[in-house]
Design a protein around this motif. Structure first.
Motif, PDB file in Angstrom:
ATOM      1  N   UNK A   1       0.860  -1.180   0.000  1.00  0.00           N
ATOM      2  CA  UNK A   1       0.000   0.000   0.000  1.00  0.00           C
ATOM      3  C   UNK A   1       0.894   1.227   0.000  1.00  0.00           C
ATOM      4  N   UNK A   2       0.542   2.161  -0.850  1.00  0.00           N
ATOM      5  CA  UNK A   2       1.425   3.299  -1.048  1.00  0.00           C
ATOM      6  C   UNK A   2       1.113   4.418  -0.071  1.00  0.00           C
ATOM      7  N   UNK A   3       2.108   4.764   0.747  1.00  0.00           N
ATOM      8  CA  UNK A   3       2.102   5.895   1.661  1.00  0.00           C
ATOM      9  C   UNK A   3       0.744   6.442   2.037  1.00  0.00           C
ATOM     10  N   UNK A   4       0.526   7.722   1.706  1.00  0.00           N
ATOM     11  CA  UNK A   4      -0.699   8.365   2.142  1.00  0.00           C
ATOM     12  C   UNK A   4      -1.913   7.940   1.313  1.00  0.00           C
ATOM     13  N   UNK A   5      -1.712   7.133   0.293  1.00  0.00           N
ATOM     14  CA  UNK A   5      -2.849   6.626  -0.475  1.00  0.00           C
ATOM     15  C   UNK A   5      -3.382   5.325   0.102  1.00  0.00           C
ATOM     16  N   UNK A   6      -2.754   4.883   1.200  1.00  0.00           N
ATOM     17  CA  UNK A   6      -3.135   3.604   1.781  1.00  0.00           C
ATOM     18  C   UNK A   6      -4.618   3.553   2.133  1.00  0.00           C
ATOM     19  N   UNK A   7      -5.165   4.717   2.542  1.00  0.00           N
ATOM     20  CA  UNK A   7      -6.572   4.742   2.944  1.00  0.00           C
ATOM     21  C   UNK A   7      -7.514   4.476   1.769  1.00  0.00           C
ATOM     22  N   UNK A   8      -6.969   4.500   0.563  1.00  0.00           N
ATOM     23  CA  UNK A   8      -7.809   4.225  -0.607  1.00  0.00           C
ATOM     24  C   UNK A   8      -7.995   2.731  -0.866  1.00  0.00           C
ATOM     25  N   UNK A   9      -7.202   1.896  -0.179  1.00  0.00           N
ATOM     26  CA  UNK A   9      -7.298   0.457  -0.447  1.00  0.00           C
ATOM     27  C   UNK A   9      -8.721  -0.084  -0.265  1.00  0.00           C
ATOM     28  N   UNK A  10      -9.390   0.228   0.876  1.00  0.00           N
ATOM     29  CA  UNK A  10     -10.765  -0.291   1.009  1.00  0.00           C
ATOM     30  C   UNK A  10     -11.726   0.288  -0.021  1.00  0.00           C
ATOM     31  N   UNK A  11     -11.478   1.526  -0.444  1.00  0.00           N
ATOM     32  CA  UNK A  11     -12.360   2.136  -1.462  1.00  0.00           C
ATOM     33  C   UNK A  11     -12.177   1.416  -2.794  1.00  0.00           C
ATOM     34  N   UNK A  12     -10.918   1.093  -3.099  1.00  0.00           N
ATOM     35  CA  UNK A  12     -10.647   0.351  -4.332  1.00  0.00           C
ATOM     36  C   UNK A  12     -11.303  -1.030  -4.275  1.00  0.00           C
TER      37      UNK A  12
END
Lengths: 106, 160
Positions: B9-20
């Protein structure tokens, strides 16, 4: 459309807006289903150009697209689209948007 | 719902994983009537089809889905409502469309991004002997799920 229980007598396919305009130069249709993101000519430009196509005068245009922002919806409707379905969608949503348009014609 | 296996999971984009993951699951459930599952083993066959959609504007990057040709064929079959044996040239169109829908669904779930991010038309690559070089040079968000028992790797690479 089959999954939504909508029977179509004839279907023409086009890969982009330019191909669709060529199809409409030769054929009259009741319903046009159109994406926005397409190569060569996108869906919004296609809908804009439909105004000059005699065979499309009676056709209801429904956009089916992933571009679900309000500005895209407003733009499509202002250009003459009669409906807007955002992908992904269910057969029920297709039926809900399209059957009334075809019923009006019948 | 258990979260999918996130390979990285990439840095500050990690929070997008569940959205993806939700974006992916919704497309498969609504368009293909298929619930994606958590894989319990590594893929055993070639992942020889890749579908990619570029994102540009406020969010720049590439979303890709990689799977076997058998899986892509089944996606086309389910989406078009035709038998597996009937799937022909529409295979790439259908597989590209799945990627397009996942990318669109994802960006529509990121607050304020709808208008500020545009999608490219999908590109489909067959074969697996390739390297992808993109200006989106951050680590990728990567999800591994199974579609009807076949592994599906979804990757989002975002330019910082």
């Amino acid at each position: 459309m089959r999954q939504a229980g909508i029977e179509l007598s004839k279907v023409f396919e086009a890969g982009n807006g330019v191909e669709a305009l060529a199809v409409l130069a030769e054929n009259t249709v009741d319903l046009i289903l159109c994406d926005i993101n397409m190569p060569v000519m996108d869906g919004l430009e296609f809908v804009k150009q439909l105004g000059g196509v005699p065979n499309a005068k009676q056709a209801a245009v429904v956009m089916i697209t992933t571009e679900g922002s309000e500005s895209h919806v407003v733009q499509a409707i202002s250009l003459g689209a009669r409906g807007y379905i955002r992908k992904p969608f269910t057969p029920d949503q297709v039926r809900e948007h399209i059957v009334p348009l075809l019923t009006v014609k019948a | 719902m258990k979260p999918a296996r996130a390979a990285s999971a990439a840095g500050h984009h990690q929070e997008w994983t569940p959205i993806l993951e939700v974006s992916l699951r919704e497309v498969f459930e609504l368009m293909l009537s298929s619930a994606l599952e958590i894989p319990d083993s590594e893929p055993d066959g070639p992942m020889d089809m890749t579908s990619m959609v570029g994102l540009a504007g406020q969010l720049c990057g590439v979303l890709s889905i990689r799977c076997s040709q058998q899986a892509a064929r089944l996606m086309a079959s389910k989406m078009l409502g035709i038998d597996l044996e009937q799937v022909g040239p529409e295979l790439c169109d259908a597989f590209g469309e799945v990627c397009n829908m996942v990318a669109g669904n994802f960006k529509n779930k990121i607050a304020g991004l709808g208008d500020g991010c545009i999608l490219s038309v999908p590109t489909v690559i067959t074969g697996n002997d390739y390297s992808l070089h993109s200006p989106a040079d951050s680590d990728a968000l990567e999800l591994r799920l199974t579609f009807e028992g076949m592994t599906l790797v979804t990757s989002l690479k975002v330019q910082d």
